[in-house]
Design a protein around this motif. Structure first.
Motif, mmCIF file in Angstrom:
data_model
loop_
_atom_site.group_PDB
_atom_site.id
_atom_site.type_symbol
_atom_site.label_atom_id
_atom_site.label_comp_id
_atom_site.label_asym_id
_atom_site.label_seq_id
_atom_site.Cartn_x
_atom_site.Cartn_y
_atom_site.Cartn_z
ATOM 1 N N THR A 15 0.847 -1.193 0.000
ATOM 2 C CA THR A 15 0.000 0.000 0.000
ATOM 3 C C THR A 15 0.882 1.242 0.000
ATOM 4 O OG1 THR A 15 -1.706 -1.160 1.250
ATOM 5 C CG2 THR A 15 -1.756 1.237 1.340
ATOM 6 N N HIS A 58 -6.447 -10.972 -2.900
ATOM 7 C CA HIS A 58 -5.856 -10.811 -1.568
ATOM 8 C C HIS A 58 -6.660 -11.624 -0.557
ATOM 9 C CE1 HIS A 58 -3.614 -9.401 1.687
ATOM 10 N NE2 HIS A 58 -3.629 -8.102 1.481
ATOM 11 N N TYR A 70 -8.017 -9.159 5.595
ATOM 12 C CA TYR A 70 -8.995 -8.443 4.775
ATOM 13 C C TYR A 70 -10.154 -9.390 4.442
ATOM 14 C CZ TYR A 70 -5.319 -5.097 5.085
ATOM 15 O OH TYR A 70 -4.384 -4.247 5.609
ATOM 16 N N ARG A 99 -3.245 -14.803 -2.688
ATOM 17 C CA ARG A 99 -2.300 -14.660 -1.581
ATOM 18 C C ARG A 99 -2.982 -15.046 -0.274
ATOM 19 N NH1 ARG A 99 1.179 -9.480 0.882
ATOM 20 N NH2 ARG A 99 3.133 -10.588 0.637
HETATM 21 C C1 PHB Z 1 -1.395 -1.783 5.049
HETATM 22 O O1 PHB Z 1 -1.624 -0.819 4.321
HETATM 23 O O2 PHB Z 1 -1.089 -1.655 6.237
HETATM 24 C C2 PHB Z 1 -1.489 -3.133 4.509
HETATM 25 C C3 PHB Z 1 -2.231 -3.349 3.371
HETATM 26 C C4 PHB Z 1 -2.315 -4.627 2.852
HETATM 27 C C5 PHB Z 1 -1.668 -5.668 3.478
HETATM 28 C C6 PHB Z 1 -0.923 -5.444 4.598
HETATM 29 C C7 PHB Z 1 -0.832 -4.172 5.122
HETATM 30 O O3 PHB Z 1 -1.766 -6.879 2.988
#
Ligand code: PHB
Length: 355
Positions: free
Chosen positions: A25, A173, A178, A225
């Motif tokens: 990110t 993802h 998430y 993933r």
């Molecule tokens: C984050 O922005 O903190 C973040 C986003 C996606 C991920 C892990 C961390 O898989």
């Protein structure tokens, strides 16, 4: 570490090396639109065998952080075209990570101030970073069966948009707490219907999403993933080995491009998944006792041991656009600056020097 520089076939792609840029990110996509700076950032890293982009929302409610890019409108799709063109012109390959944040979302991110959605109304206990300070995530709205069906369609539509935008494929993802992971884990999925309860039900959303995306763009362009055993974003899995073995077995027949495993120090579990997975396995290597970001050394060892086919690294790619050359030269490496990870301008984004 010569094994990191062997060619690898992934789906229909021939990768010149086994060094994958992990999704990160960066929060610089104002209005959900990537821009010229995004194109420059990824093109600088085209020496990767494969680039996986930052998490990109397949729908409005999929957004979990400020200024992350989307792939659910014609304008967003068009904006990505400039990135894929730049990476391809530089000789690279790039897939987009489709990330729906689920409960790791916030009304402040959505135009109509809607609640984020999740398998069950269980609050994350986490907060959204904003310029006005940290905001507690609210308790999400539990998804109806219609919400689930629509979200699966949103992933498929975003995958079609990805191909339209010139991507070489998509990564779903399913890691790091998430939405897909929220369905998998038993502390976030309290459903009593066919999407909750026993492992066969908790993997259903992931499998249906894979099925829909495969139907949309073909299996050789789809990766997923996972992060077995990770507690990131307050996930807790009582049974990672059973859960991920079942998931990987269910996904094996699809002939996907790859499985991407973010290891949480359980090498035994990685080996189990390696044994169950018939295709390419990309590993973000975190063997027990190795603190901090994954290293090329751990990657080379995992390739040598046959645990993985390719290695994803995050912070090293962020800070070293010419990472393959630096690994060949045994360093030195630029150090990543956490103060410029999220948001801001070119500083800490496109200005890390090459050797
Ligand atoms: C984050 O922005 O903190 C973040 C986003 C996606 C991920 C892990 C961390 O898989």
């Amino acid at each position: 570490m010569e094994n990191l520089f062997e060619q690898l076939t992934v789906g229909k792609l021939t990768l010149p090396n086994r060094l994958v840029m992990a999704p990160m990110t960066r929060s610089r996509a104002s209005g959900g639109l990537v821009n010229a700076l995004t194109a420059e950032y990824y093109a600088q890293r085209a020496g990767a065998g494969l680039i996986i982009t930052e998490g990109t929302q397949p729908s409005v409610l999929g957004q979990g952080y400020t200024d992350t890019p989307g792939l659910h409108s014609a304008e967003q799709t068009e904006a990505w075209r400039r990135v894929t063109d730049a990476v391809h012109a530089a000789g690279g390959k790039i897939v987009v990570q489709l990330m729906h944040s689920g409960r790791i979302g916030h009304p402040a991110l959505y135009p109509d101030g809607a609640l984020p959605v999740a398998p069950s109304p269980v609050a994350s206990g986490m907060q959204l970073y904003t310029l006005d300070g940290m905001l507690d995530h609210p308790t999400p709205r539990g998804m109806t069966l219609d919400d689930i069906a629509q979200t699966v369609r949103d992933f498929a539509d975003a995958a079609r948009n990805a191909i339209e935008a010139g991507f070489d494929g998509v990564e779903l993802h399913g890691a790091n707490g998430y939405l897909i992971h929220q369905f998998l884990a038993d502390n976030t999925n309290l459903r009593t219907d066919g999407y909750g309860g026993p492992v066969e039900n908790r993997i259903r959303f992931a499998v249906e999403t894979v099925q829909a995306v495969v139907d949309a763009i073909g299996p050789e362009r789809v990766g997923i993933r996972v992060s077995p055993g990770s507690t990131y974003n307050n996930i807790s899995e009582s049974d990672p080995e059973t859960l991920y073995t079942a998931l990987v077995r269910a996904l094996a027949p699809y002939g996907l491009a790859y499985l991407h495993v973010m290891e949480a120090s359980d090498r035994h579990l990685t080996e189990r998944l390696r044994a169950e997975w018939p295709g390419t396995l990309i590993l973000n290597p975190h063997p027990a006792g190795h603190e901090g970001p994954a290293t090329p050394e751990a990657g080379a060892a995992a390739l040598r041991d046959g645990v993985a086919d390719a290695i994803s690294l995050a912070q090293l790619w962020l800070a070293n656009p010419d990472l393959p050359e630096r690994i060949k030269a045994d360093g030195p490496y630029n150090t990543a600056d956490p103060s410029t990870f999220y948001g801001g301008d070119h500083r800490g984004y496109t200005d890390y020097p090459t050797l």
